[in-house]
Design an enzyme around this catalytic site. Structure first.
Site, PDB file in Angstrom:
ATOM      1  CG  ASP A 170      -1.590   1.076   1.319  1.00 52.16           C
ATOM      2  OD1 ASP A 170      -2.061   1.531   0.423  1.00 52.16           O
ATOM      3  OD2 ASP A 170      -2.303   1.509   3.011  1.00 52.16           O
ATOM      4  CD  GLU A 402      -0.483  -6.260   7.251  1.00 48.86           C
ATOM      5  OE1 GLU A 402      -1.033  -6.049   6.154  1.00 48.86           O
ATOM      6  OE2 GLU A 402      -0.964  -5.157   8.520  1.00 48.86           O
ATOM      7  CD  GLU A 496       0.738  -0.444   9.796  1.00 47.73           C
ATOM      8  OE1 GLU A 496      -0.015  -1.517   9.224  1.00 47.73           O
ATOM      9  OE2 GLU A 496       1.732  -1.655   8.502  1.00 47.73           O
ATOM     10  CD1 TRP A 541      -1.446   3.213   8.211  1.00 51.22           C
ATOM     11  CD2 TRP A 541       0.733   2.588   8.765  1.00 51.22           C
ATOM     12  NE1 TRP A 541      -0.238   3.167   7.305  1.00 51.22           N
ATOM     13  CE2 TRP A 541       0.641   2.283   7.496  1.00 51.22           C
ATOM     14  CE3 TRP A 541       2.053   2.601   9.180  1.00 51.22           C
ATOM     15  CZ2 TRP A 541       1.638   2.269   6.268  1.00 51.22           C
ATOM     16  CZ3 TRP A 541       3.638   1.825   8.585  1.00 51.22           C
ATOM     17  CH2 TRP A 541       2.733   2.189   7.169  1.00 51.22           C
ATOM     18  CE  LYS A 560      -6.121   2.742   7.318  1.00 53.87           C
ATOM     19  NZ  LYS A 560      -5.824   2.906   6.170  1.00 53.87           N
TER      20      LYS A 560
END
Ligand code: GCB
Length: 584
Positions: A170, A402, A496, A541, A560
């Site tokens: 992302d 992740e 996060e 985050w 964010k």
């Protein structure tokens, strides 16, 4: 790997400036002889360091993924007797091949990490040198961050997952020479590496000396100098200042370490200097300890991202970021999701910030993991550890972000052996620092990587991607996660948590994308984090808004950030300052 240094025995010249670039979408550059130099008529000026994307958006390269050739010329001065010249690239994204005067000279290793190219035999001292670098921002299929293409989304029927450019992360896949390139001269018989063991009372230096060489190590600062000498292939010097001033984010006391290598006749062969602090960071039970006392980690995940520069090193913004981190009361960051520039770590040492140093491995898809992936992942961890092992600010190695993101069943079956091997490898390279990885909810609260990690990092978005705008339900789920993960008996860090806010969007009730909801979200999470005995802190985050690849879920940027991309505070930044600073 020793940093570029300028002193009595070493020199470092920054080759930053305006280079030229030619794009090579059909990979025909070498056949056209571009490795010997670019024809000025067809090449475009480009600033180095800097990503090509925003710099050259108007000529069509904003979303370019593929190869490009960059060229510059520089003067190689005459070398002193016994000296050698090398080029040192801080990071070329993601892969580079280098030609010097038309000859193949070397290539990069793991993405986003430095590499050196020797000039010996390729360039004559006292002459002008043509340097050409073929850069590709296409990731390898079997790297620790795997390549994904438009056709993968189509084959897998994951139409809604598709980003432009295609990425499995992302943030924006900026291409280019994103960190400085140095021309280095140094003694051939000098130090190639050294290892520091940092603790509260002393610093131990180890290095390999050649026959007849003598090492004089000194540590100076705060009115004193402490010295030690050693010889041999495993020379070790222990430097113990008395009294010892400790380093911490609150008091970043640094000493200057100087390593002088002498020949048998007493001539100085080499000199290396580094700023270093005395400190200890440890995991004990469900706590983390800094200098022997329980410590709460407060901070952010960040990105190397700025308007126009892209991921290119942006000095003024970096300084500003450190001042804003301090303004918020942050004491730590994770280098999400890749190794940051060494200049960033210099400031973390100097201004006082704990760093969780992350390998560039994102959303590892275990349906596609193979032996080559594991080998590349181990190599990336080894290169990161080799670069940063002597850093005061680095407190832990994060080996992945992740993995198991697709909740693929293979994650359960294939990953335990993978993690055992990878974590074992990293632990052997640096037994002194805790190991960790950032868990995603899809991988479960019994993530197989937790068995190998010392510190359990979790990324959670209850109240954003699920339970939208319902903080009671969100914090109930967060607490349930804490309780389940606490059963592993290890400390938990929420690596996060956060909510998007469009600066200037407001509401008097809980509404996604407003500044108020972002602030409330952070307050609610912080309250849960500080209330749970197994949780040692949280990283919001994100620090600042950052550009992403194009997707319907993103409004050009991931919003964010508690600061905008140009570093204006949102309401949440003030809320964080109030939560984190005693004088907030
Ligand atoms: C995550 C990722 C991060 C994303 C973030 C988000 O879990 O680690 O790279 O930007 O979520 O905002 O969705």
């Amino acid at each position: 790997m020793i940093r570029p240094l300028d002193n009595a025995r070493r020199s470092a010249r920054d080759l930053s400036g305006v280079w030229h670039i030619a794009f090579d979408p059909d990979e025909s550059g070498e056949a056209q002889g571009w490795h010997r130099g670019l024809a000025r008529e067809s090449a475009l000026p480009i600033a180095v360091p800097g990503s090509w994307n925003e710099q050259l958006a108007e000529v069509g390269y904003m979303n370019y993924v593929g190869s490009a050739w960059l060229e510059t010329r520089f003067w190689l001065p005459p070398l002193g007797p016994g000296d050698e010249a090398v080029l040192r690239f801080g990071s070329v994204d993601y892969h580079a091949e280098v030609w010097v005067n038309g000859q193949p000279a070397g290539r990069s290793g793991a993405a986003m990490l430095p590499f050196e190219v020797p000039l010996d035999g390729l360039a004559k001292p006292g002459s002008e040198v043509t340097l050409v670098v073929r850069v590709s921002n296409l990731l390898p299929v079997d790297g620790p961050t795997q390549r994904v293409t438009q056709s993968d989304y189509i084959t897998e029927g994951r139409y809604r997952d598709e980003y432009l450019p295609a990425v499995r992360f992302d943030f924006f896949p900026y291409g280019g020479i994103n960190r400085p390139v140095y021309l280095i001269t140094r003694p051939k018989a000098g130090l190639r590496d050294y290892r520091l063991a940092i603790d509260m009372a002393a610093l131990e230096v180890r290095c390999a000396l050649r026959d007849g060489q003598r090492l004089v190590g000194s540590l100076s600062g705060f009115g004193g100098t402490w010295r030690g000498e050693a010889e041999g292939p495993d020379a070790a010097v222990r430097l113990a200042p008395d009294p010892a001033r400790l380093w911490s984010p609150e008091e970043p006391n640094l000493y200057t370490l100087q390593l002088d290598v002498y020949a048998a006749d007493g001539t100085l062969i080499d000199r290396v200097t580094q700023r270093v602090g005395l400190r200890n960071f440890a995991v004990e039970g469900r706590q983390v300890l800094l200098n022997g006392a329980p410590y709460t980690l407060k901070g952010f995940g960040k990105h190397e991202d700025s308007p126009i520069h892209g991921r290119g090193l942006n000095g003024p913004q970096m300084i500003k970021d450190f001042r804003l981190l301090k303004w918020c009361g942050a004491n730590s960051v994770r280098t999400s999701h890749y190794p940051y520039a060494e200049e960033f770590l210099d400031l973390a040492d100097e201004i006082g910030l704990l760093v969780i140093d992350e390998v560039f491995s994102i959303n590892l898809d275990f349906r596609k993991v193979n032996a080559a992936t594991l080998a590349a992942h181990k190599q990336a961890a080894a290169e990161l550890i080799a670069r940063d092992i002597n850093r005061t600010c680095v407190i832990a190695w994060s080996l992945a972000n992740e993995p198991g993101y697709l909740a693929e069943p293979d994650y359960r079956t294939e990953s335990p052996a993978y993690w055992r091997d990878l974590f074992g490898h990293a632990r052997a390279l640096d037994p002194s620092r805790p190991l960790t990885h950032a868990n995603v909810g899809y991988a479960g609260n019994d993530d197989p990587a937790f068995a190998e990690a010392d510190l359990l990092m979790i990324n959670r978005y209850h109240g954003w991607y699920s339970e939208p705008a319902q903080l009671d339900r969100a914090t109930a789920r967060l607490n349930a996660d804490f309780d389940a993960i606490a059963a592993h008996g290890k400390p938990i860090l929420v690596a996060e948590f956060g909510a998007d806010a469009l600066a200037g969007q407001h509401a008097s009730y809980d509404q996604l994308f407003t500044e108020e909801y972002q602030a409330s979200f952070i307050r609610a999470y912080w309250q849960a984090i500080t209330a749970h005995p197994a949780v040692v802190g949280g990283h919001i985050w994100a620090f600042a808004d950052f550009r992403t690849a194009q997707h319907g879920r993103r409004v050009v940027q991931n919003l964010k950030g508690v600061f905008t991309r140009t570093r204006e505070p949102k309401l949440a930044a003030w809320a964080v300052r109030e939560l984190w600073r005693d004088d907030g």
